[in-house]
Design an enzyme around this catalytic site. Sequence first.
Site, mmCIF file in Angstrom:
data_model
loop_
_atom_site.group_PDB
_atom_site.id
_atom_site.type_symbol
_atom_site.label_atom_id
_atom_site.label_comp_id
_atom_site.label_asym_id
_atom_site.label_seq_id
_atom_site.Cartn_x
_atom_site.Cartn_y
_atom_site.Cartn_z
ATOM 1 N N ALA A 11 -2.080 6.366 1.198
ATOM 2 C CA ALA A 11 -2.789 5.793 2.345
ATOM 3 C C ALA A 11 -3.017 6.840 3.434
ATOM 4 O O ALA A 11 -4.082 6.884 4.056
ATOM 5 C CB ALA A 11 -2.002 4.613 2.907
ATOM 6 N N ILE B 179 0.862 -1.185 0.000
ATOM 7 C CA ILE B 179 0.000 0.000 0.000
ATOM 8 C C ILE B 179 0.897 1.233 0.000
ATOM 9 O O ILE B 179 1.799 1.344 0.832
ATOM 10 C CB ILE B 179 -0.869 0.023 1.284
ATOM 11 C CG1 ILE B 179 -1.741 -1.225 1.381
ATOM 12 C CG2 ILE B 179 -1.664 1.312 1.392
ATOM 13 C CD1 ILE B 179 -3.051 -1.152 0.690
ATOM 14 N N CYS B 180 0.647 2.161 -0.902
ATOM 15 C CA CYS B 180 1.448 3.388 -0.958
ATOM 16 C C CYS B 180 1.195 4.250 0.278
ATOM 17 O O CYS B 180 0.049 4.602 0.574
ATOM 18 C CB CYS B 180 1.113 4.200 -2.196
ATOM 19 S SG CYS B 180 1.855 5.843 -2.149
ATOM 20 N N VAL B 181 2.274 4.599 0.963
ATOM 21 C CA VAL B 181 2.128 5.326 2.227
ATOM 22 C C VAL B 181 1.515 6.710 2.033
ATOM 23 O O VAL B 181 0.628 7.117 2.798
ATOM 24 C CB VAL B 181 3.471 5.399 2.992
ATOM 25 C CG1 VAL B 181 4.535 6.154 2.213
ATOM 26 C CG2 VAL B 181 3.286 6.041 4.354
#
Lengths: 130, 131
Positions: free
Chosen positions: A82, A77-79
């Site tokens: 997110a 998941i892209c921080v």
Amino acid sequence: MKFGIQVNEGPYQHQAADSAYNFAKAAIDAGHEIFRIFFYHDGVNNGTRLTTPPQDDRNIVKRWSELAADHNVDLVICVAAAQRRGICDADESKRNGKDADNLAEGFRISGLGQLIEAGIESDRLLVFGD
Amino acid sequence: MSEEDYEEDGEMNGKKFLYVNRRGPYGTVYALESLEVVLIGAAFEQDVSLAFMDDGVYQLKKGQNTDGMGMKNFSPTYRALEMYDVEKLFVSKESMDERGLTTEDLIVDVEVIDNAAMADLMEDAEVVLSF
């Protein structure tokens, strides 16, 4: 063949999450390797364990977690995406002073470099979205 | 493997990355988040090109003003791309023409190519990221 997959849209709202899952499953069943699945834009919503779909519908998040558990697929998941959308693990939650976390099992949160690396390391990078 | 490890181990392939930007700068978050990928990706020292087509050409339009929208005007960032060695910017001639735009309207230097050449660019790329 080694595939990288990018998912750009959220679950239920858009077909991208289903198409990406079906592709990944079919590729694995055919003996291919999934280097990584990277969730970006609203695609990060694929990683919340708080999702509660109706019982007669597919559970998209659980399906991803099972894919990770059964086939050791790297779900990232892209921080940055997110953080905007309120998806976080326990560490991120603590770091940002939040009172809860919601990352589903089998997912991890990391940076956009993971997407670029998937592009470099995979034979093909497939983008699922609009 | 961290991004740092990646640079140190010297095994970069120098793949041809093409970022295809198809949407207007505001209204959806795609343009902004695409730019974030480009900036992070620059650290990997790959062979990067950016393509702008359809409403994506508006991303490069001069004179953007987001006052009143509650959003940051990120268009100056396109000017900073060359500091990241991202210098190959292509725009679709057809998309420009359809919207009455010329290169005079854009904040950065670009190469205007027709859609046939755009297709060749995509064919030639090894990694195409579409936003």
